[in-house]
Design a protein around this motif. Sequence first.
Motif, mmCIF file in Angstrom:
data_model
loop_
_atom_site.group_PDB
_atom_site.id
_atom_site.type_symbol
_atom_site.label_atom_id
_atom_site.label_comp_id
_atom_site.label_asym_id
_atom_site.label_seq_id
_atom_site.Cartn_x
_atom_site.Cartn_y
_atom_site.Cartn_z
ATOM 1 N N ALA A 32 37.524 69.146 -11.679
ATOM 2 C CA ALA A 32 37.532 70.576 -12.020
ATOM 3 C C ALA A 32 36.174 70.983 -12.590
ATOM 4 C CB ALA A 32 38.640 70.862 -13.025
ATOM 5 N N GLY A 33 35.613 70.130 -13.437
ATOM 6 C CA GLY A 33 34.304 70.432 -14.025
ATOM 7 C C GLY A 33 33.220 70.487 -12.959
ATOM 8 N N TYR A 34 33.274 69.549 -12.043
ATOM 9 C CA TYR A 34 32.245 69.497 -11.000
ATOM 10 C C TYR A 34 32.353 70.689 -10.041
ATOM 11 C CZ TYR A 34 28.735 65.992 -9.667
ATOM 12 O OH TYR A 34 27.572 65.293 -9.477
ATOM 13 N N PHE A 35 33.596 71.174 -9.852
ATOM 14 C CA PHE A 35 33.801 72.382 -9.054
ATOM 15 C C PHE A 35 33.023 73.544 -9.683
ATOM 16 C CE2 PHE A 35 36.037 76.432 -8.847
ATOM 17 C CZ PHE A 35 36.243 76.614 -7.487
ATOM 18 N N VAL A 36 33.130 73.650 -10.992
ATOM 19 C CA VAL A 36 32.429 74.726 -11.709
ATOM 20 C C VAL A 36 30.914 74.550 -11.585
ATOM 21 C CG1 VAL A 36 32.030 75.754 -13.978
ATOM 22 C CG2 VAL A 36 34.341 75.079 -13.307
ATOM 23 N N CYS A 37 30.472 73.287 -11.665
ATOM 24 C CA CYS A 37 29.030 73.016 -11.521
ATOM 25 C C CYS A 37 28.531 73.573 -10.191
ATOM 26 C CB CYS A 37 28.774 71.505 -11.604
ATOM 27 S SG CYS A 37 27.067 71.058 -11.342
ATOM 28 N N GLY A 38 29.251 73.246 -9.112
ATOM 29 C CA GLY A 38 28.857 73.721 -7.785
ATOM 30 C C GLY A 38 28.846 75.241 -7.719
ATOM 31 N N PHE A 39 29.888 75.854 -8.283
ATOM 32 C CA PHE A 39 29.996 77.316 -8.252
ATOM 33 C C PHE A 39 28.790 77.955 -8.936
ATOM 34 C CE2 PHE A 39 31.182 81.473 -9.721
ATOM 35 C CZ PHE A 39 32.043 81.980 -8.754
ATOM 36 N N GLN A 40 28.508 77.504 -10.151
ATOM 37 C CA GLN A 40 27.445 78.155 -10.940
ATOM 38 C C GLN A 40 26.060 77.943 -10.314
ATOM 39 O OE1 GLN A 40 28.246 76.231 -14.728
ATOM 40 N NE2 GLN A 40 29.206 78.074 -15.521
ATOM 41 N N VAL A 41 25.767 76.679 -9.988
ATOM 42 C CA VAL A 41 24.421 76.342 -9.515
ATOM 43 C C VAL A 41 24.104 77.065 -8.198
ATOM 44 C CG1 VAL A 41 23.127 74.437 -8.496
ATOM 45 C CG2 VAL A 41 24.177 74.153 -10.715
ATOM 46 N N ALA A 100 37.775 71.649 -20.120
ATOM 47 C CA ALA A 100 38.394 70.668 -19.220
ATOM 48 C C ALA A 100 37.843 69.268 -19.440
ATOM 49 C CB ALA A 100 38.185 71.093 -17.764
ATOM 50 N N ASN A 101 36.572 69.179 -19.824
ATOM 51 C CA ASN A 101 35.973 67.856 -20.002
ATOM 52 C C ASN A 101 36.294 67.226 -21.357
ATOM 53 O OD1 ASN A 101 34.051 66.722 -17.790
ATOM 54 N ND2 ASN A 101 33.823 68.942 -17.692
ATOM 55 N N MET A 102 36.759 68.036 -22.287
ATOM 56 C CA MET A 102 37.035 67.496 -23.631
ATOM 57 C C MET A 102 38.120 66.408 -23.632
ATOM 58 S SD MET A 102 34.871 68.568 -25.696
ATOM 59 C CE MET A 102 35.520 68.091 -27.292
ATOM 60 N N PRO A 103 39.241 66.614 -22.895
ATOM 61 C CA PRO A 103 40.282 65.560 -22.965
ATOM 62 C C PRO A 103 40.030 64.356 -22.064
ATOM 63 C CG PRO A 103 41.071 67.423 -21.667
ATOM 64 C CD PRO A 103 39.703 67.790 -22.138
ATOM 65 N N VAL A 104 38.889 64.302 -21.380
ATOM 66 C CA VAL A 104 38.611 63.160 -20.494
ATOM 67 C C VAL A 104 38.557 61.871 -21.303
ATOM 68 C CG1 VAL A 104 36.832 62.084 -19.042
ATOM 69 C CG2 VAL A 104 37.416 64.505 -18.718
ATOM 70 N N LYS A 105 39.333 60.884 -20.844
ATOM 71 C CA LYS A 105 39.328 59.574 -21.527
ATOM 72 C C LYS A 105 38.302 58.693 -20.831
ATOM 73 C CE LYS A 105 44.167 59.658 -22.891
ATOM 74 N NZ LYS A 105 45.506 59.275 -22.477
ATOM 75 N N GLU A 106 37.311 58.241 -21.589
ATOM 76 C CA GLU A 106 36.214 57.496 -20.975
ATOM 77 C C GLU A 106 36.477 55.998 -20.887
ATOM 78 O OE1 GLU A 106 32.330 58.414 -22.419
ATOM 79 O OE2 GLU A 106 32.776 60.537 -22.618
ATOM 80 N N SER A 107 37.505 55.541 -21.592
ATOM 81 C CA SER A 107 37.749 54.090 -21.569
ATOM 82 C C SER A 107 38.306 53.668 -20.216
ATOM 83 C CB SER A 107 38.718 53.718 -22.684
ATOM 84 O OG SER A 107 39.851 54.545 -22.593
ATOM 85 N N ALA A 108 38.132 52.378 -19.898
ATOM 86 C CA ALA A 108 38.592 51.861 -18.611
ATOM 87 C C ALA A 108 40.097 52.033 -18.482
ATOM 88 C CB ALA A 108 38.210 50.400 -18.490
ATOM 89 N N ILE A 109 40.520 52.403 -17.298
ATOM 90 C CA ILE A 109 41.949 52.622 -17.062
ATOM 91 C C ILE A 109 42.688 51.294 -17.244
ATOM 92 C CG2 ILE A 109 41.807 52.218 -14.552
ATOM 93 C CD1 ILE A 109 43.813 54.521 -14.216
ATOM 94 N N LEU A 110 43.881 51.384 -17.849
ATOM 95 C CA LEU A 110 44.660 50.175 -18.089
ATOM 96 C C LEU A 110 45.524 49.933 -16.855
ATOM 97 C CD1 LEU A 110 44.817 48.309 -20.531
ATOM 98 C CD2 LEU A 110 46.843 49.564 -21.267
ATOM 99 N N ARG A 111 45.211 48.880 -16.127
ATOM 100 C CA ARG A 111 45.985 48.604 -14.902
ATOM 101 C C ARG A 111 47.178 47.710 -15.233
ATOM 102 N NH1 ARG A 111 40.392 48.680 -12.194
ATOM 103 N NH2 ARG A 111 40.544 50.669 -11.130
ATOM 104 N N ARG A 165 41.070 64.279 -12.539
ATOM 105 C CA ARG A 165 41.267 65.673 -12.095
ATOM 106 C C ARG A 165 40.429 66.623 -12.951
ATOM 107 N NH1 ARG A 165 46.916 63.968 -11.756
ATOM 108 N NH2 ARG A 165 47.429 65.222 -13.580
ATOM 109 N N TRP A 166 40.307 66.332 -14.257
ATOM 110 C CA TRP A 166 39.473 67.179 -15.117
ATOM 111 C C TRP A 166 38.002 67.097 -14.710
ATOM 112 C CZ3 TRP A 166 42.150 70.725 -16.917
ATOM 113 C CH2 TRP A 166 43.332 70.545 -17.609
#
Lengths: 40, 410
Positions: free
Chosen positions: B226-235, B391-402, B222-223
């Motif tokens: 949200a970041g990509y939404f901002v990218c679209g808005f600005q560009v 919004a992008n700071m708390p993004v966890k880059e590790s693989a999701i634990l299934r 979701r973060w």
Amino acid sequence: MKLRRSLVWTAAAVALGAVFMAYLRPDLVVTLANQIWNCF
Amino acid sequence: MSTATASAPAYRLSMTQVLLCGAAIVALSMGIRHGFGLWLAPITMDRGWSRETFAFALAVQNLAWGVAGPVAGALADRFGAFRVLIAGSVLYAMGLVLMALATSGLAFTGSAGILLGLAQSGTTYAVVYGVIGRNVAPDKRSWAMGVAAAAGSFGQFLMVPVENWLISDFGWQQALFMLGCLSLAIIPLAIGLKEPVLAAVTGVQQSIGHALREAFAYPSFRWLMAGYFVCGFQVVFIGVHMPSYLKDHGLSPSVATTSLALIGLFNVIGTYAAGSLGQRLQKRHILSSIYLLRSAAIVVFLSVPLTPWSVYIFSAVMGVLWLSTVPPTNAVVAQIFGVQYLSMLGGFVFLSHQVGSFLGVWLGGKLYDSTGSYDVVWWIAVALGVFAALANMPVKESAILRPAQAVARA
């Protein structure tokens, strides 16, 4: 390997430069300027 | 949840083949669409339509592209990108030919709007990134995505002068027919992206429904949206409203043209650099930096006296940051969720981008009309950039634990 890499980078730079120069051609400047101005 | 761990990838396409074909496809697809504005004057004059008719069709195209993106991505993940690319190529050719032949606003919206929007959803980043994700090793994936994104940026940069030349030498209708033929070149290129055994290269098997529930329940996804939404808005706000802003401040049309060229040039460099950096740095840090730098660049641009050189420097800086969010965003999605539904999840993230784009254009015009200047929208763009950085700071880059994996580790 180093030579190949240098050639790729040179080709990329030449391509980018050539396209950038195309934007500076008077006919494109006029067309884009008209389009830009017409839109607003 | 149904999980079954597959054996190690049985088939992989060569990275060179995937990159050459994928980059060429994205360059064609992104490039052809980028110069559509050049047809505004000839088509509206020839057909006797208002600018609104033309603009409406292109707005529909952007929405159709965004809405169809997840569907095209899911189809590519399920049945193979090869088939979706071929369908997209045929739709692209049909859309361009029918765009040339349309004599009513409705037919124009159907062709230039809906058909071309659908075609783009099947031939651009999300679909090609799925193949890259499945066939390029993780330690080179971000770089490979950067190469493909840079090719798309180069296509955009290249096709504006090419399309201008086609229109001026052959007429607007013939030019569209030629582009229709050119779009069919995606078909032979798609053969290079045909994956022999799709299921074997995806690891843990999931259903589409589970993949969606998993992604939308995961805060990092979701973060990223949200970041990509901002990218679209600005560009898109800057791309569409910048010329008008410059005109309001008395700058000449050639400044706006040079500004567009600089954005195009530096965009190629920025997208490649962001993809390469993604191999060395955490992608959330790259994304946060991009959004923060965009806000900083806008603040400086608004604070200094407006001159041609301030415009050129701002354009170069924004060019570097323009589509540089594309490789790290998609690479993080692949890193977290794996590559089985990468195209579909990439399509959802891109849908968020397109909603932001729509709001950027629309709010730009609306607030200009109500306040008489772009000041409010510029500052909204700054605030959104700061928000996206956070919004992008708390993004966890590790693989999701299934669940199955979690049990195995317990």
